[in-house]
Design a protein around this motif. Structure first.
Motif, PDB file in Angstrom:
ATOM      1  N   GLU A 170      98.677  17.199  92.331  1.00  0.00           N
ATOM      2  CA  GLU A 170      98.712  18.566  91.797  1.00  0.00           C
ATOM      3  C   GLU A 170      97.931  19.508  92.706  1.00  0.00           C
ATOM      4  O   GLU A 170      97.101  19.058  93.497  1.00  0.00           O
ATOM      5  CB  GLU A 170      98.044  18.577  90.404  1.00  0.00           C
ATOM      6  CG  GLU A 170      98.822  17.852  89.356  1.00  0.00           C
ATOM      7  CD  GLU A 170      98.075  17.833  88.015  1.00  0.00           C
ATOM      8  OE1 GLU A 170      97.073  18.550  87.848  1.00  0.00           O
ATOM      9  OE2 GLU A 170      98.519  17.071  87.147  1.00  0.00           O
ATOM     10  N   ALA A 171      98.165  20.814  92.508  1.00  0.00           N
ATOM     11  CA  ALA A 171      97.438  21.824  93.284  1.00  0.00           C
ATOM     12  C   ALA A 171      95.943  21.705  93.032  1.00  0.00           C
ATOM     13  O   ALA A 171      95.521  21.444  91.904  1.00  0.00           O
ATOM     14  CB  ALA A 171      97.926  23.210  92.895  1.00  0.00           C
ATOM     15  N   GLY A 172      95.167  21.848  94.101  1.00  0.00           N
ATOM     16  CA  GLY A 172      93.709  21.873  93.966  1.00  0.00           C
ATOM     17  C   GLY A 172      93.055  20.511  93.878  1.00  0.00           C
ATOM     18  O   GLY A 172      91.856  20.412  93.627  1.00  0.00           O
ATOM     19  N   LEU A 286      91.964  15.798  88.517  1.00  0.00           N
ATOM     20  CA  LEU A 286      90.541  15.672  88.167  1.00  0.00           C
ATOM     21  C   LEU A 286      90.337  15.118  86.757  1.00  0.00           C
ATOM     22  O   LEU A 286      89.382  14.385  86.500  1.00  0.00           O
ATOM     23  CB  LEU A 286      89.872  17.054  88.301  1.00  0.00           C
ATOM     24  CG  LEU A 286      88.374  17.111  88.126  1.00  0.00           C
ATOM     25  CD1 LEU A 286      87.664  16.206  89.120  1.00  0.00           C
ATOM     26  CD2 LEU A 286      87.860  18.531  88.237  1.00  0.00           C
ATOM     27  N   ARG A 287      91.265  15.446  85.826  1.00  0.00           N
ATOM     28  CA  ARG A 287      91.072  14.965  84.446  1.00  0.00           C
ATOM     29  C   ARG A 287      91.144  13.448  84.355  1.00  0.00           C
ATOM     30  O   ARG A 287      90.755  12.861  83.364  1.00  0.00           O
ATOM     31  CB  ARG A 287      92.091  15.616  83.506  1.00  0.00           C
ATOM     32  CG  ARG A 287      93.530  15.339  83.828  1.00  0.00           C
ATOM     33  CD  ARG A 287      94.511  16.107  82.959  1.00  0.00           C
ATOM     34  NE  ARG A 287      95.862  15.944  83.479  1.00  0.00           N
ATOM     35  CZ  ARG A 287      96.368  16.635  84.483  1.00  0.00           C
ATOM     36  NH1 ARG A 287      95.634  17.565  85.076  1.00  0.00           N
ATOM     37  NH2 ARG A 287      97.587  16.418  84.916  1.00  0.00           N
ATOM     38  N   GLU A 288      91.676  12.805  85.429  1.00  0.00           N
ATOM     39  CA  GLU A 288      91.720  11.329  85.428  1.00  0.00           C
ATOM     40  C   GLU A 288      90.575  10.712  86.224  1.00  0.00           C
ATOM     41  O   GLU A 288      90.546   9.511  86.474  1.00  0.00           O
ATOM     42  CB  GLU A 288      93.064  10.858  86.019  1.00  0.00           C
ATOM     43  CG  GLU A 288      94.207  11.139  85.082  1.00  0.00           C
ATOM     44  CD  GLU A 288      95.556  10.850  85.708  1.00  0.00           C
ATOM     45  OE1 GLU A 288      95.615  10.185  86.767  1.00  0.00           O
ATOM     46  OE2 GLU A 288      96.560  11.336  85.137  1.00  0.00           O
ATOM     47  N   ARG A 289      89.679  11.573  86.715  1.00  0.00           N
ATOM     48  CA  ARG A 289      88.533  11.034  87.483  1.00  0.00           C
ATOM     49  C   ARG A 289      87.353  11.988  87.284  1.00  0.00           C
ATOM     50  O   ARG A 289      86.859  12.608  88.240  1.00  0.00           O
ATOM     51  CB  ARG A 289      88.895  10.886  88.964  1.00  0.00           C
ATOM     52  CG  ARG A 289      89.532  12.127  89.567  1.00  0.00           C
ATOM     53  CD  ARG A 289      89.785  11.974  91.044  1.00  0.00           C
ATOM     54  NE  ARG A 289      90.585  13.066  91.556  1.00  0.00           N
ATOM     55  CZ  ARG A 289      90.132  14.035  92.322  1.00  0.00           C
ATOM     56  NH1 ARG A 289      88.877  14.059  92.696  1.00  0.00           N
ATOM     57  NH2 ARG A 289      90.942  15.001  92.748  1.00  0.00           N
ATOM     58  N   ILE A 293      83.159  15.230  88.784  1.00  0.00           N
ATOM     59  CA  ILE A 293      82.731  16.599  88.446  1.00  0.00           C
ATOM     60  C   ILE A 293      81.252  16.817  88.777  1.00  0.00           C
ATOM     61  O   ILE A 293      80.910  17.754  89.514  1.00  0.00           O
ATOM     62  CB  ILE A 293      83.005  16.913  86.950  1.00  0.00           C
ATOM     63  CG1 ILE A 293      84.525  16.859  86.684  1.00  0.00           C
ATOM     64  CG2 ILE A 293      82.449  18.279  86.575  1.00  0.00           C
ATOM     65  CD1 ILE A 293      84.927  17.045  85.231  1.00  0.00           C
ATOM     66  N   ASP A 294      80.391  15.949  88.261  1.00  0.00           N
ATOM     67  CA  ASP A 294      78.942  16.168  88.472  1.00  0.00           C
ATOM     68  C   ASP A 294      78.569  16.183  89.955  1.00  0.00           C
ATOM     69  O   ASP A 294      77.874  17.100  90.398  1.00  0.00           O
ATOM     70  CB  ASP A 294      78.121  15.092  87.741  1.00  0.00           C
ATOM     71  CG  ASP A 294      78.186  15.277  86.234  1.00  0.00           C
ATOM     72  OD1 ASP A 294      78.616  16.376  85.808  1.00  0.00           O
ATOM     73  OD2 ASP A 294      77.839  14.347  85.499  1.00  0.00           O
ATOM     74  N   PRO A 295      78.998  15.181  90.741  1.00  0.00           N
ATOM     75  CA  PRO A 295      78.611  15.237  92.162  1.00  0.00           C
ATOM     76  C   PRO A 295      79.144  16.482  92.873  1.00  0.00           C
ATOM     77  O   PRO A 295      78.469  17.042  93.728  1.00  0.00           O
ATOM     78  CB  PRO A 295      79.224  13.965  92.771  1.00  0.00           C
ATOM     79  CG  PRO A 295      79.978  13.295  91.709  1.00  0.00           C
ATOM     80  CD  PRO A 295      79.678  13.928  90.393  1.00  0.00           C
ATOM     81  N   PHE A 296      80.349  16.925  92.474  1.00  0.00           N
ATOM     82  CA  PHE A 296      80.900  18.121  93.116  1.00  0.00           C
ATOM     83  C   PHE A 296      80.021  19.341  92.799  1.00  0.00           C
ATOM     84  O   PHE A 296      79.663  20.110  93.689  1.00  0.00           O
ATOM     85  CB  PHE A 296      82.337  18.365  92.633  1.00  0.00           C
ATOM     86  CG  PHE A 296      82.977  19.572  93.254  1.00  0.00           C
ATOM     87  CD1 PHE A 296      83.529  19.498  94.516  1.00  0.00           C
ATOM     88  CD2 PHE A 296      82.993  20.786  92.586  1.00  0.00           C
ATOM     89  CE1 PHE A 296      84.095  20.623  95.119  1.00  0.00           C
ATOM     90  CE2 PHE A 296      83.557  21.907  93.173  1.00  0.00           C
ATOM     91  CZ  PHE A 296      84.119  21.825  94.435  1.00  0.00           C
ATOM     92  N   VAL A 297      79.651  19.457  91.505  1.00  0.00           N
ATOM     93  CA  VAL A 297      78.808  20.595  91.088  1.00  0.00           C
ATOM     94  C   VAL A 297      77.453  20.509  91.797  1.00  0.00           C
ATOM     95  O   VAL A 297      76.938  21.505  92.316  1.00  0.00           O
ATOM     96  CB  VAL A 297      78.636  20.590  89.546  1.00  0.00           C
ATOM     97  CG1 VAL A 297      77.611  21.616  89.106  1.00  0.00           C
ATOM     98  CG2 VAL A 297      79.974  20.838  88.865  1.00  0.00           C
ATOM     99  N   ASN A 331      92.309  21.668  88.837  1.00  0.00           N
ATOM    100  CA  ASN A 331      91.545  20.620  89.509  1.00  0.00           C
ATOM    101  C   ASN A 331      90.263  21.148  90.163  1.00  0.00           C
ATOM    102  O   ASN A 331      89.711  22.136  89.706  1.00  0.00           O
ATOM    103  CB  ASN A 331      92.464  19.855  90.463  1.00  0.00           C
ATOM    104  CG  ASN A 331      93.550  19.145  89.678  1.00  0.00           C
ATOM    105  OD1 ASN A 331      93.250  18.279  88.878  1.00  0.00           O
ATOM    106  ND2 ASN A 331      94.802  19.554  89.825  1.00  0.00           N
ATOM    107  N   LEU A 332      89.808  20.492  91.276  1.00  0.00           N
ATOM    108  CA  LEU A 332      88.509  20.889  91.821  1.00  0.00           C
ATOM    109  C   LEU A 332      88.499  22.315  92.362  1.00  0.00           C
ATOM    110  O   LEU A 332      87.457  22.954  92.428  1.00  0.00           O
ATOM    111  CB  LEU A 332      88.059  19.897  92.899  1.00  0.00           C
ATOM    112  CG  LEU A 332      87.339  18.672  92.328  1.00  0.00           C
ATOM    113  CD1 LEU A 332      87.031  17.664  93.418  1.00  0.00           C
ATOM    114  CD2 LEU A 332      86.039  19.062  91.632  1.00  0.00           C
TER     115      LEU A 332
END
Ligand SMILES: Nc1ncnc2c1ncn2[C@@H]1O[C@H](COP(=O)(O)OP(=O)(O)OP(=O)(O)O)[C@@H](O)[C@H]1O
Length: 435
Positions: A170-172, A286-289, A293-297, A331-332
Motif C-alpha cells: 500500500e501507499a506509504g 503498518l496495521r499488520e506490524r 510504530i514506537d521505534p519510528f516515533v 501507513n508510516l
C-alpha cells in the motif's frame, strides 16, 4: 507595439528573469521565443553559455518541448503535470508544469509552459528522512517487526544478486525507501538512483527516461507504481527495459496492490510483471506490524531533538494507545505527516498529549476514546463534576451527533433524517462542534 508596451518591456523582462517560476514560450511555429532565468536554472544550463544571448533568442530544448508542442496542436491546457528527472547537471529536480495555449483575437499564436520547481518542498514535505541529509540505506529504515526484518533481508539478497525487484504494498509503507536501500547496498555501486514517477500518464516521462538511460549508461532505475501507467506506456516501458542499447541498468519497480489482481483487472501488463518480478517483496501495511510504530516515533523525535534542539521525548500513554489502536490507512507516511504537524507546534513540551494532536486526527480517533471516557463524563459522580448547563448540553450534543454520524458512516442526509432535522441544520451543528 505601442509606446506604453515598449515602456513596459524592460519591466516584463526584469520580472520574467526574477520570478521563481520557469517560463518557456513558443510561437505558432514551435520556435522558442522566451526562456527565462529560472527555466535555465531548472534545466541545469551553464549560465555562461547563455549569458550573452538575448531573452528572445531561439533555444532548442527537448526537455519539455513535447508538452508545449502538444498544447500547440490541441489548443488545450495541460495542467499540473509533475515531473521528476535529472537535469543536465545531474541534479534531481521535481517540477509541476502548467502548459497553456496562447490566443490573440481568437487565433492560436503559441504556447507557454510554466514550471514550478517543487524539489525542495517535495523533499521536505514528503520525504522527511532526507531532510536530515542521510542517504536512504537499510539502516535508516525502521524495521523492528519480524515482517519488516524479513523485507530488509530479502532486499539485501536482491542487491547482492543484482536482481530486478518488484515491491508490492500500500501507499506509504516504505517501498521507495526499500528500493533506495537496495541501490545503496549494491557492490560495486551504481552512481545514480533514478525514480520514474508513474503517477501521471504524460507519455513524455518515458521519452525523458530514454534520454536519461542513454546519458547515465549504468544506474538503478526505480519505476514507482508501474500500475498507474496506461497499458500503452507499460508496453513502451517494457520495450525500453529490454533494449540493451539504452545502457546497463538495474530495474526496480513498485505496485500498489497484489500484481495478480492488477493483471486480472487489466491494470498491469503481464509481461512487465514478469520482467520485474525476478524477486517480489511484499511490504506489509503498518496495521499488520504495529511494533514498528514506537521505534519510528522515537527515531523521529530523536532527529527532531538533534536538529531543532527541542525537548520532545515521546507520546503520553494515552496517545501511544491511540497510535496503536488506529489503523493508519496511509501507513508510516501518515504517521510521519502527523508527527510533522505536531512537531511544527512544539515549544518546550516533552510529551505529546491528546490535546496536542491536530483536530482532524482527534476527530478520527475520538470514537476510540469516546467509549472509555465520554460515557463517564455524562454521569454526575460528585458535585465537583457539575458543569454549567450550557457546557453540559454542548458536550452532550457533540457526543450524540458524533455517535449518530458514526452509525450512518458520515452520511449527513441519512443522519439528519434519523435526527428529525434538516440537512442544513445538521451541517451547521457539525461545523460548530468541529470548530
Ligand atoms: N520503514 C520506514 N522507516 C522509516 N520511514 C518510513 C518507513 N516507511 C515509510 N517511511 C516514511 O514514509 C515516507 C513514505 O514512504 P515511501 O514513499 O517509501 O512509501 P511507498 O510505499 O513508496 O508509497 P507510494 O506507493 O505512495 O510511493 C517515507 O519518505 C519515509 O519518510
Amino acid at each position: 507595439m505601442n509606446d506604453k508596451d515598449l515602456q513596459l518591456l524592460p519591466f516584463y523582462r526584469f520580472a520574467s528573469d526574477h520570478i521563481s517560476v520557469g517560463i518557456h514560450a513558443i510561437d505558432r511555429n514551435g520556435r522558442t521565443i522566451l526562456y527565462n532565468e529560472k527555466m535555465k536554472n531548472i534545466e541545469g544550463l551553464d549560465l555562461q553559455d547563455v549569458a550573452d544571448r538575448s531573452l528572445l533568442e531561439l533555444f532548442q530544448f527537448d526537455q519539455q518541448e513535447s508538452t508545449l508542442l502538444k498544447v500547440l496542436q490541441s489548443g488545450e491546457h495541460v495542467m499540473n503535470v509533475k515531473q521528476t528527472y535529472w537535469n543536465r547537471n545531474g541534479h534531481e529536480i521535481t517540477t509541476i508544469n502548467d502548459t497553456h495555449p496562447v490566443f490573440e483575437n481568437g487565433e492560436l499564436i503559441g504556447a507557454v509552459e510554466l514550471a514550478r520547481d517543487v524539489t525542495t518542498l517535495e523533499r521536505l514535505v514528503y520525504q522527511p528522512l532526507r531532510r536530515y541529509g542521510e542517504p536512504i540505506t537499510f539502516s535508516v529504515i525502521t524495521a523492528v517487526s519480524e515482517s519488516m526484518k524479513q523485507v530488509i533481508s530479502t532486499a539485501k539478497k536482491a542487491a547482492m544478486a543484482r536482481l530486478s525487484v518488484l515491491l508490492v504494498g500500500e501507499a506509504g509503507t516504505g517501498k521507495d525507501l526499500v528500493a533506495e536501500g537496495i541501490h545503496y547496498e549494491l557492490s560495486p555501486p551504481l552512481s545514480h538512483f533514478y525514480t520514474l514517477y508513474c503517477h501521471n500518464s504524460d507519455p513524455t516521462i518515458l521519452n525523458k527516461l530514454k534520454e536519461d538511460m542513454i546519458a547515465l549508461e549504468a544506474s538503478t532505475i526505480f519505476c514507482e507504481r508501474i500500475d498507474l501507467l496506461t497499458l500503452g506506456m507499460q508496453q513502451q516501458l517494457m520495450d525500453m527495459v529490454n533494449d540493451p542499447t539504452l545502457g546497463n541498468h538495474l530495474f526496480l519497480a513498485s505496485v500498489g496492490a497484489d500484481p495478480v489482481d492488477l493483471i486480472a483487472s487489466g491494470e498491469l501488463l503481464k509481461e512487465l510483471y514478469y520482467f520485474f518480478a525476478s524477486m517480489t517483496i511484499v511490504v506489509p501495511p503498518l496495521r499488520e506490524r504495529r511494533e514498528d510504530i514506537d521505534p519510528f516515533v522515537n527515531d523521529y523525535f530523536a532527529r527532531h531533538r538533534v536538529r531543532f534542539g527541542s525537548a520532545i521525548m515521546g507520546l503520553t500513554e494515552e496517545v501511544r494507545d491511540i497510535f496503536h489502536a488506529y489503523d493508519w490507512p496511509g501507513n508510516l507516511k501518515e504517521v510521519e505527516i502527523l508527527l510533522d504537524e505536531i512537531a511544527s507546534m512544539l515549544t518546550v513540551e516533552e510529551m505529546v498529549t491528546f490535546e496536542m494532536l491536530p483536530l482532524h486526527f482527534k476527530l478520527k480517533v475520538q470514537e476510540m476514546r469516546e467509549p472509555l471516557k465520554r460515557a463517564e463524563d455524562f454521569v454526575v459522580q460528585s458535585d465537583r463534576d457539575l458543569l454549567p448547563l450550557d457546557d453540559y448540553l454542548r458536550e452532550a450534543e457533540m457526543y450524540y451527533l458524533q455517535k449518530v454520524m458514526g452509525m450512518f458512516e458520515g452520511n449527513v442526509t441519512k443522519a439528519a433524517v434519523a435526527l428529525g432535522m434538516s440537512r442544513q441544520n445538521l451541517q451547521y451543528r457539525l461545523r460548530k462542534i468541529r470548530k
